[in-house]
Design a protein around this motif. Structure first.
Motif, PDB file in Angstrom:
ATOM      1  N   ALA A   1       0.834  -1.208   0.000  1.00 52.25           N
ATOM      2  CA  ALA A   1       0.000   0.000   0.000  1.00 52.25           C
ATOM      3  C   ALA A   1       0.868   1.256   0.000  1.00 52.25           C
ATOM      4  CB  ALA A   1      -0.923   0.001   1.208  1.00 52.25           C
ATOM      5  N   ILE A   2       1.929   1.223   0.785  1.00 54.69           N
ATOM      6  CA  ILE A   2       2.849   2.365   0.840  1.00 54.69           C
ATOM      7  C   ILE A   2       3.553   2.530  -0.506  1.00 54.69           C
ATOM      8  CG2 ILE A   2       5.000   3.188   1.897  1.00 54.69           C
ATOM      9  CD1 ILE A   2       3.920   1.948   4.543  1.00 54.69           C
ATOM     10  N   GLU A   3       4.026   1.436  -1.087  1.00 53.74           N
ATOM     11  CA  GLU A   3       4.703   1.497  -2.388  1.00 53.74           C
ATOM     12  C   GLU A   3       3.804   2.098  -3.456  1.00 53.74           C
ATOM     13  OE1 GLU A   3       6.347  -2.235  -3.628  1.00 53.74           O
ATOM     14  OE2 GLU A   3       7.663  -2.348  -1.874  1.00 53.74           O
ATOM     15  N   THR A   4       2.552   1.660  -3.516  1.00 51.50           N
ATOM     16  CA  THR A   4       1.616   2.174  -4.521  1.00 51.50           C
ATOM     17  C   THR A   4       1.476   3.686  -4.408  1.00 51.50           C
ATOM     18  OG1 THR A   4       0.395   0.095  -4.551  1.00 51.50           O
ATOM     19  CG2 THR A   4      -0.768   2.045  -5.358  1.00 51.50           C
ATOM     20  N   LYS A   5       1.261   4.176  -3.196  1.00 50.84           N
ATOM     21  CA  LYS A   5       1.102   5.623  -2.985  1.00 50.84           C
ATOM     22  C   LYS A   5       2.388   6.376  -3.323  1.00 50.84           C
ATOM     23  CE  LYS A   5      -2.964   5.623  -0.625  1.00 50.84           C
ATOM     24  NZ  LYS A   5      -4.155   6.269  -1.100  1.00 50.84           N
ATOM     25  N   LEU A   6       3.533   5.861  -2.845  1.00 53.02           N
ATOM     26  CA  LEU A   6       4.789   6.575  -3.062  1.00 53.02           C
ATOM     27  C   LEU A   6       5.208   6.571  -4.525  1.00 53.02           C
ATOM     28  CD1 LEU A   6       6.815   5.614   0.131  1.00 53.02           C
ATOM     29  CD2 LEU A   6       5.554   7.721  -0.359  1.00 53.02           C
ATOM     30  N   PHE A   7       5.013   5.464  -5.223  1.00 51.84           N
ATOM     31  CA  PHE A   7       5.336   5.444  -6.659  1.00 51.84           C
ATOM     32  C   PHE A   7       4.480   6.451  -7.406  1.00 51.84           C
ATOM     33  CE2 PHE A   7       7.046   0.923  -6.286  1.00 51.84           C
ATOM     34  CZ  PHE A   7       8.361   1.324  -6.466  1.00 51.84           C
ATOM     35  N   HIS A   8       3.190   6.514  -7.057  1.00 55.18           N
ATOM     36  CA  HIS A   8       2.304   7.499  -7.693  1.00 55.18           C
ATOM     37  C   HIS A   8       2.796   8.922  -7.411  1.00 55.18           C
ATOM     38  CE1 HIS A   8      -1.349   9.183  -9.389  1.00 55.18           C
ATOM     39  NE2 HIS A   8      -1.452   9.941  -8.300  1.00 55.18           N
ATOM     40  N   GLY A   9       3.171   9.169  -6.173  1.00 51.12           N
ATOM     41  CA  GLY A   9       3.666  10.493  -5.815  1.00 51.12           C
ATOM     42  C   GLY A   9       4.954  10.845  -6.545  1.00 51.12           C
ATOM     43  N   LEU A  10       5.885   9.911  -6.580  1.00 47.87           N
ATOM     44  CA  LEU A  10       7.172  10.176  -7.239  1.00 47.87           C
ATOM     45  C   LEU A  10       7.009  10.393  -8.737  1.00 47.87           C
ATOM     46  CD1 LEU A  10       9.387   7.619  -5.293  1.00 47.87           C
ATOM     47  CD2 LEU A  10       9.600  10.121  -5.235  1.00 47.87           C
ATOM     48  N   GLU A  11       6.017   9.767  -9.341  1.00 50.71           N
ATOM     49  CA  GLU A  11       5.794   9.943 -10.776  1.00 50.71           C
ATOM     50  C   GLU A  11       5.036  11.220 -11.102  1.00 50.71           C
ATOM     51  OE1 GLU A  11       3.899   6.328 -12.028  1.00 50.71           O
ATOM     52  OE2 GLU A  11       5.731   5.145 -11.786  1.00 50.71           O
ATOM     53  N   ASN A  12       4.312  11.781 -10.125  1.00 44.31           N
ATOM     54  CA  ASN A  12       3.414  12.902 -10.420  1.00 44.31           C
ATOM     55  C   ASN A  12       3.713  14.195  -9.681  1.00 44.31           C
ATOM     56  OD1 ASN A  12       1.269  11.675 -12.242  1.00 44.31           O
ATOM     57  ND2 ASN A  12       1.454  10.160 -10.611  1.00 44.31           N
ATOM     58  N   ALA A  13       4.768  14.209  -8.878  1.00 45.16           N
ATOM     59  CA  ALA A  13       5.073  15.428  -8.116  1.00 45.16           C
ATOM     60  C   ALA A  13       6.587  15.614  -8.036  1.00 45.16           C
ATOM     61  CB  ALA A  13       4.476  15.330  -6.716  1.00 45.16           C
ATOM     62  N   ASP A  14       7.014  16.830  -7.812  1.00 49.20           N
ATOM     63  CA  ASP A  14       8.436  17.120  -7.645  1.00 49.20           C
ATOM     64  C   ASP A  14       8.922  16.739  -6.257  1.00 49.20           C
ATOM     65  OD1 ASP A  14       8.659  18.285 -10.216  1.00 49.20           O
ATOM     66  OD2 ASP A  14       7.771  20.135  -9.432  1.00 49.20           O
ATOM     67  N   VAL A  15       8.021  16.840  -5.274  1.00 51.48           N
ATOM     68  CA  VAL A  15       8.362  16.560  -3.879  1.00 51.48           C
ATOM     69  C   VAL A  15       7.287  15.653  -3.289  1.00 51.48           C
ATOM     70  CG1 VAL A  15       8.727  17.563  -1.584  1.00 51.48           C
ATOM     71  CG2 VAL A  15       9.470  18.817  -3.622  1.00 51.48           C
ATOM     72  N   VAL A  16       7.721  14.607  -2.592  1.00 46.98           N
ATOM     73  CA  VAL A  16       6.794  13.736  -1.875  1.00 46.98           C
ATOM     74  C   VAL A  16       7.050  13.947  -0.387  1.00 46.98           C
ATOM     75  CG1 VAL A  16       6.137  11.352  -1.385  1.00 46.98           C
ATOM     76  CG2 VAL A  16       6.679  12.040  -3.729  1.00 46.98           C
ATOM     77  N   LEU A  17       5.969  14.163   0.331  1.00 42.82           N
ATOM     78  CA  LEU A  17       6.039  14.435   1.758  1.00 42.82           C
ATOM     79  C   LEU A  17       5.211  13.384   2.486  1.00 42.82           C
ATOM     80  CD1 LEU A  17       6.839  16.429   4.018  1.00 42.82           C
ATOM     81  CD2 LEU A  17       4.840  17.783   3.391  1.00 42.82           C
ATOM     82  N   THR A  18       5.839  12.660   3.409  1.00 45.09           N
ATOM     83  CA  THR A  18       5.117  11.666   4.197  1.00 45.09           C
ATOM     84  C   THR A  18       5.215  12.043   5.672  1.00 45.09           C
ATOM     85  OG1 THR A  18       7.005  10.188   4.596  1.00 45.09           O
ATOM     86  CG2 THR A  18       5.774   9.866   2.543  1.00 45.09           C
ATOM     87  N   SER A  19       4.288  11.527   6.461  1.00 43.10           N
ATOM     88  CA  SER A  19       4.410  11.672   7.916  1.00 43.10           C
ATOM     89  C   SER A  19       4.153  10.320   8.546  1.00 43.10           C
ATOM     90  CB  SER A  19       3.452  12.739   8.461  1.00 43.10           C
ATOM     91  OG  SER A  19       2.125  12.304   8.375  1.00 43.10           O
ATOM     92  N   GLY A  20       5.018   9.969   9.473  1.00 41.35           N
ATOM     93  CA  GLY A  20       4.948   8.654  10.100  1.00 41.35           C
ATOM     94  C   GLY A  20       5.717   7.635   9.283  1.00 41.35           C
ATOM     95  N   GLY A  21       6.064   6.548   9.929  1.00 35.99           N
ATOM     96  CA  GLY A  21       6.720   5.455   9.217  1.00 35.99           C
ATOM     97  C   GLY A  21       8.205   5.609   9.016  1.00 35.99           C
ATOM     98  N   VAL A  22       8.864   6.568   9.710  1.00 37.00           N
ATOM     99  CA  VAL A  22      10.303   6.784   9.503  1.00 37.00           C
ATOM    100  C   VAL A  22      11.151   6.428  10.716  1.00 37.00           C
ATOM    101  CG1 VAL A  22      10.070   8.530   7.707  1.00 37.00           C
ATOM    102  CG2 VAL A  22      10.113   9.253  10.092  1.00 37.00           C
ATOM    103  N   SER A  23      10.532   5.926  11.759  1.00 36.89           N
ATOM    104  CA  SER A  23      11.306   5.615  12.951  1.00 36.89           C
ATOM    105  C   SER A  23      11.849   4.189  12.853  1.00 36.89           C
ATOM    106  CB  SER A  23      10.431   5.821  14.194  1.00 36.89           C
ATOM    107  OG  SER A  23      11.239   5.897  15.347  1.00 36.89           O
ATOM    108  N   MET A  24      11.872   3.463  13.950  1.00 36.84           N
ATOM    109  CA  MET A  24      12.503   2.142  13.977  1.00 36.84           C
ATOM    110  C   MET A  24      11.517   1.010  14.267  1.00 36.84           C
ATOM    111  SD  MET A  24      15.756   3.032  13.600  1.00 36.84           S
ATOM    112  CE  MET A  24      16.864   1.853  14.318  1.00 36.84           C
TER     113      MET A  24
END
Length: 164
Positions: free
Chosen positions: A33-56
């Protein structure tokens, strides 16, 4: 239960600053689910901004996505409070550089890191000469116990009292 406060907060900040936003919605804590959203964002925007999911934690999958998809992590932790797990990466998407910021899931951390890292990057990309918000000197009303190892950012109410 996790509340969707960061999305509205960041959308409002970006809207207030007159940036065009593509809202990718909420991804579940599953890699596909994360990959689908992020690939869409990377293909359609100059900057992708996420919140959460970056810790350990077990469900913190953003850094794994960056590693598995040839992203270049420029930093994955910062020495500050709040915001330690903030992540910055770039991707090459069809010959064009894309930028990705992974902000912490805590709302205060996310907003602090947005203004310290994301906004200056957006302004630089947009050709602005002034990258940072204006700074003002202020006097705190009480002593603060601070971490000697890393800078801290605290919530405050600022009142203007002209000096005579």
């Amino acid at each position: 239960c996790i509340y969707d406060s960061n999305r509205q907060m960041l959308l409002a900040a970006l809207h207030d600053l007159h940036y065009e936003v593509v809202d990718l919605g909420i991804a579940t804590d599953k890699a596909d689910a994360i990959e689908t959203k992020l690939f869409h964002g990377l293909e359609n925007a100059d900057v992708v901004l996420t919140s959460g999911g970056v810790s350990m934690g077990e469900f913190d999958l953003i850094k794994k996505f960056i590693e598995q998809n040839q992203g270049t992590t420029h930093f994955g932790r910062v020495s500050m409070k709040p915001g330690k797990p903030t992540t910055f990466a770039t991707f090459d998407v069809k010959g064009e550089k894309r930028v990705m910021f992974g902000l912490p899931g805590n709302p205060v951390s996310a907003l602090v890191c947005f203004y310290l890292f994301v906004l200056p990057a957006l302004r630089k990309m947009g050709g602005h000469s002034s990258l940072y918000l204006p700074k003002v000197k202020a006097k705190v009303g009480k002593r603060l116990k601070l971490d000697p190892e890393r800078p801290e950012y605290h919530r405050a109410i600022v009142r203007w009292c002209p000096v005579e």
